[in-house]
Scaffold this active site. Structure first.
Site, PDB file in Angstrom:
ATOM      1  N   ARG A   1      42.482  37.059  53.851  1.00 50.60           N
ATOM      2  CA  ARG A   1      41.971  35.990  52.996  1.00 50.60           C
ATOM      3  C   ARG A   1      42.465  34.603  53.396  1.00 50.60           C
ATOM      4  O   ARG A   1      41.700  33.632  53.359  1.00 50.60           O
ATOM      5  CB  ARG A   1      42.362  36.258  51.545  1.00 50.60           C
ATOM      6  CG  ARG A   1      41.474  37.281  50.869  1.00 50.60           C
ATOM      7  CD  ARG A   1      41.863  37.454  49.420  1.00 50.60           C
ATOM      8  NE  ARG A   1      40.907  38.334  48.756  1.00 50.60           N
ATOM      9  CZ  ARG A   1      41.041  38.748  47.500  1.00 50.60           C
ATOM     10  NH1 ARG A   1      42.088  38.364  46.793  1.00 50.60           N
ATOM     11  NH2 ARG A   1      40.135  39.527  46.953  1.00 50.60           N
TER      12      ARG A   1
ATOM     13  N   HIS B   1      43.757  31.480  43.537  1.00 52.34           N
ATOM     14  CA  HIS B   1      43.329  32.761  42.985  1.00 52.34           C
ATOM     15  C   HIS B   1      44.488  33.653  42.548  1.00 52.34           C
ATOM     16  O   HIS B   1      44.426  34.254  41.484  1.00 52.34           O
ATOM     17  CB  HIS B   1      42.500  33.487  44.043  1.00 52.34           C
ATOM     18  CG  HIS B   1      41.917  34.787  43.600  1.00 52.34           C
ATOM     19  ND1 HIS B   1      41.119  34.908  42.474  1.00 52.34           N
ATOM     20  CD2 HIS B   1      41.998  36.048  44.129  1.00 52.34           C
ATOM     21  CE1 HIS B   1      40.737  36.166  42.328  1.00 52.34           C
ATOM     22  NE2 HIS B   1      41.274  36.880  43.308  1.00 52.34           N
TER      23      HIS B   1
ATOM     24  N   GLU C   1      36.819  46.101  51.685  1.00 55.66           N
ATOM     25  CA  GLU C   1      36.975  44.661  51.609  1.00 55.66           C
ATOM     26  C   GLU C   1      37.820  44.180  52.780  1.00 55.66           C
ATOM     27  O   GLU C   1      38.282  44.974  53.595  1.00 55.66           O
ATOM     28  CB  GLU C   1      37.579  44.257  50.257  1.00 55.66           C
ATOM     29  CG  GLU C   1      36.660  44.611  49.079  1.00 55.66           C
ATOM     30  CD  GLU C   1      37.207  44.197  47.733  1.00 55.66           C
ATOM     31  OE1 GLU C   1      38.170  43.409  47.696  1.00 55.66           O
ATOM     32  OE2 GLU C   1      36.679  44.662  46.715  1.00 55.66           O
TER      33      GLU C   1
ATOM     34  N   HIS D   1      41.208  32.213  47.015  1.00 57.96           N
ATOM     35  CA  HIS D   1      40.066  33.091  47.297  1.00 57.96           C
ATOM     36  C   HIS D   1      39.065  32.311  48.134  1.00 57.96           C
ATOM     37  O   HIS D   1      38.738  31.159  47.822  1.00 57.96           O
ATOM     38  CB  HIS D   1      39.411  33.571  46.003  1.00 57.96           C
ATOM     39  CG  HIS D   1      38.517  34.747  46.215  1.00 57.96           C
ATOM     40  ND1 HIS D   1      37.285  34.644  46.806  1.00 57.96           N
ATOM     41  CD2 HIS D   1      38.690  36.060  45.944  1.00 57.96           C
ATOM     42  CE1 HIS D   1      36.730  35.847  46.886  1.00 57.96           C
ATOM     43  NE2 HIS D   1      37.569  36.722  46.369  1.00 57.96           N
TER      44      HIS D   1
ATOM     45  N   ARG E   1      48.280  38.700  49.961  1.00 54.69           N
ATOM     46  CA  ARG E   1      47.879  39.932  49.273  1.00 54.69           C
ATOM     47  C   ARG E   1      46.652  40.557  49.924  1.00 54.69           C
ATOM     48  O   ARG E   1      45.664  39.891  50.191  1.00 54.69           O
ATOM     49  CB  ARG E   1      47.565  39.628  47.801  1.00 54.69           C
ATOM     50  CG  ARG E   1      47.057  40.830  47.012  1.00 54.69           C
ATOM     51  CD  ARG E   1      46.842  40.468  45.557  1.00 54.69           C
ATOM     52  NE  ARG E   1      45.740  39.548  45.363  1.00 54.69           N
ATOM     53  CZ  ARG E   1      44.486  39.919  45.139  1.00 54.69           C
ATOM     54  NH1 ARG E   1      44.159  41.208  45.089  1.00 54.69           N
ATOM     55  NH2 ARG E   1      43.549  39.014  44.944  1.00 54.69           N
TER      56      ARG E   1
ATOM     57  N   SER F   1      45.921  44.135  43.691  1.00 57.15           N
ATOM     58  CA  SER F   1      46.582  43.520  42.534  1.00 57.15           C
ATOM     59  C   SER F   1      46.424  44.357  41.273  1.00 57.15           C
ATOM     60  O   SER F   1      47.396  44.564  40.534  1.00 57.15           O
ATOM     61  CB  SER F   1      46.054  42.107  42.309  1.00 57.15           C
ATOM     62  OG  SER F   1      44.655  42.090  42.206  1.00 57.15           O
TER      63      SER F   1
END
Length: 497
Positions: free
Chosen positions: A268, A328, A110, A224, A363, A368
């Site tokens: 992100r 998010h 990711e 997000h 993050r 998470s």
């Protein structure tokens, strides 16, 4: 020892199981049903399985890079060092992570990860698989479960937490405990558009604030980048971009490279802001183009997303789908040490409610769920250790703010619109001051809460005030906290959600 765990996502369930297995008397309290919260909605996976060219050290480096220099290296080291044990534990408890035909764990990549190191279950249903396995494990024990019980306050005497005050069926009850472990999640319901469920109202953070525990980094709210546009926001996993999907504007151009050389796999916050700006400039949502992956691969790898997009009349195998950011994840929260201890003796915090120092200003994807499992286990292991001094981080207070003109009556929707407009993706000094002053005025005029909804509203207001204050105090933009130079804000942001 009697341990009260508040919350039943991955962090709360893991804490309850570990405490029970160590012989403690455990009460697991949850506002809704057992297993409610953000965990069941997590489409992404759990980072921490390293291939031949990867390592814990590289995972740590990626985490630190994503955190924009504000992550605590010690907390990051604890996260990656314990990753293997916690993933193995999840497997032992029955989580069926996806595997290749020869039995190897399938690893995904990711954004901002340099390697494929993320395990998934059911393609895009990792959180649901984890929640189901851990709820089943809790149900098979003698752990006392209190469902539909809202945390109202922490019981504190002489500076030590010794229990909780709960609201159940409109009646208030107290429960004594040797230690309390907060695992209540974040506060996504601060915002008009969020991927979080309705129960994410910041109850644990608010209770900790009222009790005098230190909080930090509330200004770092992660949006997000890719949520399906529509009346009911639906997250489209970052793993879709990890598999090769691209973001395009109304002309079909991949605009993200104008902002960052990693394109769709940039951190992100970078991707979310780029989407917000482009959508505002063109007056319509940008689109996620996954057509190159093909219908068969999309259905197999992302069965949940595939089903929902089709239910909404979209065929993402044939045409790009409209997406936009939404609130998010909260990187800040109740300040803890490496073992979940807060600045109040007797109180631990784990999962999204905690500020462990792992995430810094942003993050890293799929950290998470891992953080919740790792620090829940560490907190339980520290239950019987002497309480060390946990230094509180300095807090900058804000006294001057733009006075609200024509203050509208408070309701939750008004608060959510205010936070979305003024304490959201793209912030300005004037907007932050307006939000801070408005929230303070609402707090000053709020009646004492009685019902569950009123207690949730009170928690949201308190967390909103602290978030706006923290955002005002941090003048320099960093990570997920972005402050626009005067005059640079591009029109209304994201009215297309």
């Amino acid at each position: 020892m009697t341990v009260v765990v508040v919350g039943s996502g991955i962090a709360g369930l893991t804490a309850a199981l570990h405490a029970h297995e160590r012989g403690h008397s455990v009460v697991l309290v949850t506002k809704g049903r057992l297993g409610d919260g953000c965990t069941p909605f997590a489409q992404g996976g759990v980072a921490g399985v390293y291939g031949p060219d990867d390592s814990a050290e590289q995972h740590a480096a990626d985490t630190l890079d994503a955190g924009a220099g504000l992550s605590d290296p010690r907390a990051v080291a604890a996260l990656v060092q314990d990753a293997g044990a916690r993933i193995a534990e999840l497997i032992a408890r029955g989580v069926a992570f996806d595997r290749s035909p020869d039995g190897r764990l399938l690893l995904g990549r990711e954004a901002a990860h340099r390697h494929a190191r993320i395990v998934h279950a059911g393609g895009d249903a990792t959180g649901a698989a984890i929640s189901q396995a851990l709820v089943g494990a809790v149900r098979s024990t003698e752990i006392e479960v209190r469902e539909h019980a809202l945390l109202v306050d922490l019981l504190v005497t002489d500076g030590r937490v010794h229990g909780v005050r709960l609201l159940t069926d409109e009646a208030v009850a107290e429960r004594e405990a040797t230690s309390v472990i907060l695992a209540t999640g974040g506060a996504g319901q601060l915002y008009a558009h969020t991927t979080n469920p309705a129960g994410a109202t910041g109850d644990g953070i608010a209770a900790a604030l009222r009790a005098g525990a230190a909080v930090a980094d509330l200004e770092f709210v992660q949006f997000h980048p890719t949520v399906l546009v529509g009346d009911a926001p639906f997250l489209v996993s970052e793993a879709v971009r990890g598999e090769g999907a691209t973001l395009v504007d109304e002309d079909g151009r991949r605009f993200i490279f104008d902002t960052h050389p990693d394109g769709e796999l940039a951190p992100r916050d970078v991707v979310a802001r780029a989407i917000a700006r482009r959508a505002a400039e063109q007056g319509s949502p940008v689109r996620l183009d996954a057509t190159a992956l093909g219908a068969e691969r999309l259905a197999k790898r992302f069965p949940t997303i595939d089903r929902v997009t089709r239910e909404r009349g979209l065929d993402w195998a044939r045409e790009p789908i409209p997406v936009t950011p939404a609130a998010h994840y909260l990187m800040g929260g109740v300040v803890t040490d490496l073992d979940g201890r807060t600045t109040l003796p007797g109180l631990f915090a784990v999962g999204e409610v905690a500020r462990t120092g792992v995430h810094g200003a942003n993050r890293l994807a799929s950290n998470s769920l891992l953080e919740g499992a790792v620090f829940a286990a560490r907190a339980v292991a520290a239950l019987e250790e002497p309480w060390p001094f946990v230094p509180a981080l300095p807090v900058d207070s804000v006294s001057d703010a733009v006075s609200p003109i024509g203050l509208a009556p408070f309701d939750r929707a008004a608060l959510q619109r205010l936070m979305w407009d003024d304490v959201g993706l793209l912030r300005t000094d004037e907007g932050l001051r307006r939000a801070f002053a408005t929230v303070r005025a609402w707090i000053a005029s709020a009646p004492a809460p009685r019902t569950v909804a009123e207690h949730e509203d009170a928690a949201l207001l308190l967390v909103a005030e602290a978030t706006a204050s923290a955002a005002l105090a941090r003048v320099e933009p960093v990570g997920a906290h972005y402050r626009e130079p005067a005059g640079d804000l591009v029109g209304p942001v994201l009215e297309t959600v």
